[in-house]
Design an enzyme around this catalytic site. Structure first.
Site, short mmCIF file in Angstrom:
data_model
loop_
_atom_site.label_atom_id
_atom_site.label_comp_id
_atom_site.label_asym_id
_atom_site.label_seq_id
_atom_site.Cartn_x
_atom_site.Cartn_y
_atom_site.Cartn_z
N ASP A 1 0.87 -1.18 0.00
CA ASP A 1 0.00 0.00 0.00
C ASP A 1 0.91 1.24 0.00
O ASP A 1 2.12 1.13 0.21
CB ASP A 1 -0.86 -0.08 1.27
N ASP B 1 -9.18 3.99 -1.93
CA ASP B 1 -10.13 4.38 -0.88
C ASP B 1 -11.43 4.95 -1.43
O ASP B 1 -11.63 6.17 -1.45
CB ASP B 1 -9.45 5.39 0.05
C1 NOJ Z 1 -4.68 3.27 2.66
C2 NOJ Z 1 -5.28 2.12 1.91
O1 NOJ Z 1 -5.83 2.55 0.70
C3 NOJ Z 1 -6.30 1.43 2.78
O2 NOJ Z 1 -6.86 0.36 2.09
C4 NOJ Z 1 -5.64 0.98 4.06
O3 NOJ Z 1 -6.60 0.40 4.89
C5 NOJ Z 1 -4.99 2.15 4.78
N1 NOJ Z 1 -4.08 2.80 3.88
C6 NOJ Z 1 -4.26 1.74 6.04
O4 NOJ Z 1 -3.22 0.87 5.74
#
Ligand code: NOJ
Length: 936
Positions: free
Chosen positions: A525, A601
């Site tokens: 990520d 997200d």
């Molecule tokens: C951003 C990511 O897009 C999301 O999926 C993740 O839960 C958070 N970072 C925390 O790691």
């Protein structure tokens, strides 16, 4: 935990630059405006004495007649109906970045020798060459001004610099007065203001951003000054273009300078962590693929703009372009304008002529998607965060108690000790190995997150090792770059440095990654990279990488380099090697070789559910077929109806994972009670029933580049009504899926293209009518239809994971078309190793025609059954049921036999209900050649 949330919620859309706030974007757009106004003639000319044609390459020099700067161009005629155009400065002040090819191409492409120089050239005006076996393809290079046309049967398909936007900002010294770049009018000042400016002021304004640029108080020291490149690329006669993810836009791309409902800014490609992203926007997101596909009735063409710097693309369409085509009638054309901040021009053109040809041409250059382990296409359960070992065990048990299959449970950043990846917070996860083995025993897996930033902490071995190896990205002053991310102050290893790659690959060895087992896989990520303290929440462009290259040049491939190292790490940790599974948020050309990606997200909102289809379809046709969107939506709390609809859609998207933000309410599938739990269970089970079909599509994507979910226009290339359709799509060529994306919907319109028969996937009832048909919608499923002519393999026994279904028997659904025919395939292997590369797999071709149903082998590797390791250990897998839909001559008798035992014919039992024939237990094995005859 609280701190991290505060940091991320500080991010706002105004954190990101618009074109007007980006000096090279302003300059290139203004250049385009100048080129389209009045009497402009592009100043770049071919120096005709320099032209040389050799071994499939036309090369020569260009001169910019305004400043006398020289360039080298090369046009490579490649095998596979593709052409490559490379342009660089002849004598740059220092080398320009040309390393993208090493990351994105699987090999240096081969030139073809199937070409003929056209003698009528009259070398003065243009140079032309015909290529292809029939020599019906042509490239014409016009000398004055320089522009290129690619034609098939004398019809132009793609043109370059026909609008004169080609603009190559040569490297220059800051104080050299002769070498000022093309001065342009700033689009962000209005006419009145312009008038009151003195000449001096104007010049100052025009030069703004050339040698230094500031955004939101962050300075980009631009030691190399202006170095952008730009080119117009037109698709004459093509009304639709697709691709260039990642954006939340329509499947058929919009215009960006005027046009109905068009955008004002160009589409931007710059990998960014965009907090709470907007829908219907050309702004940049986490990944970039500078690949664009143009389509019209009868032809498709595509281009790949191989550049990893920040890139913008303008699109305009013209309604009447007879001049281009000589078609004699008004045809729409699409004109695009590409510009990147640095690097060289390296563009590939794929001439199709069909979309499947293009996927194959593009994939043989950049690599096809890696065949994943079979668990990877099951259902994944994620959340930020599962709290501790007990929580994991309870969620795992929840699936069993509720009879819902799943394959993988995920741990987000909170599982680590202080966001130090490769470590465990031992107060929450005291025995990670036991936890994984408990999961593994049920045939399931676990995924942990590993981000590319490294906590600056001398007691953290990863930090110490990276520092000692001197592989950290440096700031412009030569110090290890310090950025802010989840752990606070962090460093960023330079994944483009081979030493960093070698080092990192080893970190996944079981004896290095403490607490890891063979059941553990990885999630990458924040690899755009996300830098909370950086400009636009990412790395400053003037950071310094391996061999002294500025970050500016390679920003968009950085995340992929991290993905590549992680994926190799998982491959290397076992002997013999197993296939890796690494999900990445950031992506670039070639990422498909390293693992799936997801759309980041999103929101628990209906419009985000709707947006997932065009986004994933676009990513799929751009070379990354294995992708998904967070089921349920990452931010916010979905109402039960939305969650159900999202599961029903997600079950028909390639990567299927539920995920949610740390601030959201828990939403494991059973938490909403009945009837919702049952609806979600049914949706996930549908996924599992169809796993053999999905796996076969993955295998095919990994050999020919065909996307797994396909836009309507890919399946019906001659039906213009489908060209902009994005709210329904196909899985393979057989299943038509219509997601339900609004609340309380009780009916929907489905478009049934062509003259095919369609069957309701669940009831097997024939669909009455063609074209747009209104169908009823219930809450327990979304509309899915089987296209007549297809045969799909299913496994119908409910189990707890895909591995538990490993030896289950098959049901074949034969959906006949109007001619009473159908075909299909089934691919099977051990789902884990690389043995399939040596031929240890089953690949069957099913064919139903003239009342005869056959299964024959497509295993080209000719590994006989008794030498085929997969078949040897799975030879007793049976077919337990065959369902034939749409039969018009009902059989009196059905006979089945193995093709090598033709004397041993058996009469099979069957049942008839209307035009459906069901053969129960035909007593045939999946791995053998057989025939079933219908006797009337
Ligand atoms: C951003 C990511 O897009 C999301 O999926 C993740 O839960 C958070 N970072 C925390 O790691």
């Amino acid at each position: 935990m609280v701190v991290t949330i505060l940091v991320v919620s500080a991010v706002k859309p105004q954190d990101f630059r618009t074109c007007a706030q980006t000096s090279f974007c302003r300059r290139n757009r203004a250049y385009a405006d100048k080129a389209t106004s009045g009497s402009f003639i592009s100043p770049y000319n071919v120096i005709k004495d320099t032209i040389n044609i050799e071994d499939g390459i036309i090369s020569g020099e260009l001169i910019n007649t305004e400043n006398r700067v020289l360039f080298i161009f090369e046009i490579h005629i490649l095998i596979n109906n593709s052409v490559r155009i490379r342009i660089n400065e002849k004598n740059p002040l220092k080398p320009r970045y040309d390393r993208v090819k090493y990351w994105s191409l699987i090999q240096e492409p081969s030139n073809t020798l199937e070409y003929t120089e056209n003698s009528i050239n009259g070398k003065d005006m243009f140079t032309s060459l015909s290529f292809g076996i029939d020599r019906n393809h042509k490239v014409i290079i016009y000398h004055t001004p320089f522009h290129i046309e690619l034609l098939i049967n004398d019809v132009p398909i793609i043109t370059f610099n026909n609008r004169g936007f080609f603009n190559f900002e040569h490297l220059r010294k800051k104080d050299d007065p002769v070498n000022k770049p093309e001065l342009v009018i700033q689009p962000d000042i209005n006419a009145e203001e312009a008038e009151i400016q003195t000449e001096e002021e104007k010049e100052e304004k025009q030069e703004e951003g050339l040698w230094e640029e500031t955004f939101n108080g962050k300075i980009d020291s631009k030691p190399n000054g202006p170095e952008s490149i730009g080119l117009d690329i037109s698709f004459p006669g093509f009304g639709h273009v697709y691709g260039i993810p990642e954006h939340t836009t329509t499947l058929s791309l919009k215009e960006t300078r005027g046009g109905d409902g068009g955008y004002n800014d160009p589409y931007r490609l710059y990998n960014l962590d965009v907090f709470e992203y907007d829908l219907d926007s050309p702004t940049a997101l986490y990944g970039s693929i500078p690949f664009m596909l143009a389509h019209r009735k009868g032809a498709s063409a595509a281009i790949l703009w191989l550049n990893a710097a920040e890139t913008w693309i303008d699109i305009v369409k013209s309604k009447d372009d007879k001049s281009f085509l000589g078609f004699g009638k008004a045809t729409p054309s699409t004109h695009t304008h590409w510009f990147s901040e640095s690097g060289i021009i390296d563009v590939f053109a794929f001439l199709g002529p069909t979309t499947s040809d293009i996927f194959e041409q593009y994939g043989s250059l950049t690599g096809f998607t890696a065949l994943p382990q079979s668990f990877a296409i099951g259902y994944h359960q994620c959340r930020w965060n599962y709290l501790n070992q007990r929580d994991v065990a309870e969620v795992d048990a929840g699936f069993d108690e509720n009879d819902i299959p799943y394959d993988v449970i995920w741990l987000d950043i909170e599982h680590t000790d202080g966001k130090k990846y490769f470590t465990w917070d031992k107060t929450k996860f005291s025995d990670p190995e036991k936890m994984q083995k408990d999961i593994g025993r049920k045939g399931r897996k676990m995924v942990t997150i590993v981000d590319p930033h490294v906590k600056r902490d001398d007691n953290y071995y990863i930090y110490k090792e990276a520092k000692d190896l001197d592989i950290l990205i440096k700031d412009k002053d030569g110090k290890a770059f310090d950025g802010w991310c989840w752990p606070g102050s962090s460093v960023y290893p330079d994944w483009t440095n081979p030493k960093a790659q070698d080092w990192f690959v080893k970190k996944f060895a079981f004896d290095q990654y403490e607490g890891s087992t063979e059941y553990l896989f990885i999630w990458n990520d924040m690899n755009e990279p996300a830098v909370f303290s950086g400009p636009e929440i990412t790395a400053p462009k003037d950071l310094i990488h391996y061999e002294g290259w500025e970050h500016r040049n390679l920003h968009n491939l950085f995340g992929m380099a991290f993905h590549a190292a992680t994926s190799q790490g998982l491959i290397n940790r076992t002997n013999p090697n197993h296939r890796p599974f690494v999900l990445s948020r950031s992506f670039f050309v070639g990422s498909q070789r390293f693992g799936p990606i997801w759309t980041g997200d999103n929101f628990a909102k209906w419009d985000h559910l709707a947006a997932s289809s065009p986004m994933l379809l676009t990513i799929g046709i751009s070379g990354i077929p294995f992708s998904g969107a967070d089921v349920g939506g990452f931010f916010g709390n979905p109402e039960p109806e939305l969650l159900v609809r999202w599961y029903q859609t997600g079950a028909f998207q390639p990567f299927f994972r539920g995920h949610a933000h740390i601030d959201t309410k828990r939403r494991e599938p059973w938490l909403f009670g009945e009837p919702y739990t049952s609806y979600i269970r049914d949706a996930i089970r549908q996924r599992y029933i169809l796993l053999p079909f999905w796996y076969t599509l993955f295998q095919e994507a990994s050999t020919n580049g065909m996307p797994i979910i396909r836009p309507m226009f890919v399946v019906f290339p001659d039906n213009e009504e489908t060209f902009a359709m994005e709210d329904q799509y196909f899985v393979g060529n057989s299943l038509l899926v219509k997601p339900i994306t609004s609340q309380g919907q009780t009916s929907t319109e489905v478009y049934f293209a062509g003259k095919d028969i369609y069957y309701d996937y669940y009831t097997f009832k024939k669909v009455q009518g063609s074209g747009k048909v209104r169908v009823d919608v219930l809450m327990n499923k979304i509309p899915v239809f089987l296209r007549g002519g297809s045969i799909i393999p299913r496994r119908q026994r409910f189990r707890r994971s895909s591995l538990a279904m490993y030896s289950d028997p098959f049901t074949l659904i034969v959906a006949l078309n109007k001619k009473g025919e159908a075909t299909g395939t089934l691919y099977l292997d051990d789902g884990k190793s690389y043995e399939y590369q040596k031929g240890h797999y089953i690949y069957r071709k099913f064919n139903f025609t003239s009342g005869k149903f056959t299964s024959t082998s497509l295993n080209n590797d000719q590994v006989q059954n008794d030498e085929n390791n997969y078949i040897r250990s799975n030879k007793f897998i049976k077919i337990e049921r065959i369902i034939i839909l749409g039969i018009d001559k009902l059989p009196k008798k059905i006979i089945g036999y193995y093709n090598d035992l033709i004397d041993d014919k058996k009469e099979l039992e069957f049942k008839i209900s209307k035009d459906i024939v069901i053969i129960r237990n035909p007593k045939l094995l999946i791995s053998n050649d057989w025939t079933i005859e219908f006797v009337n």
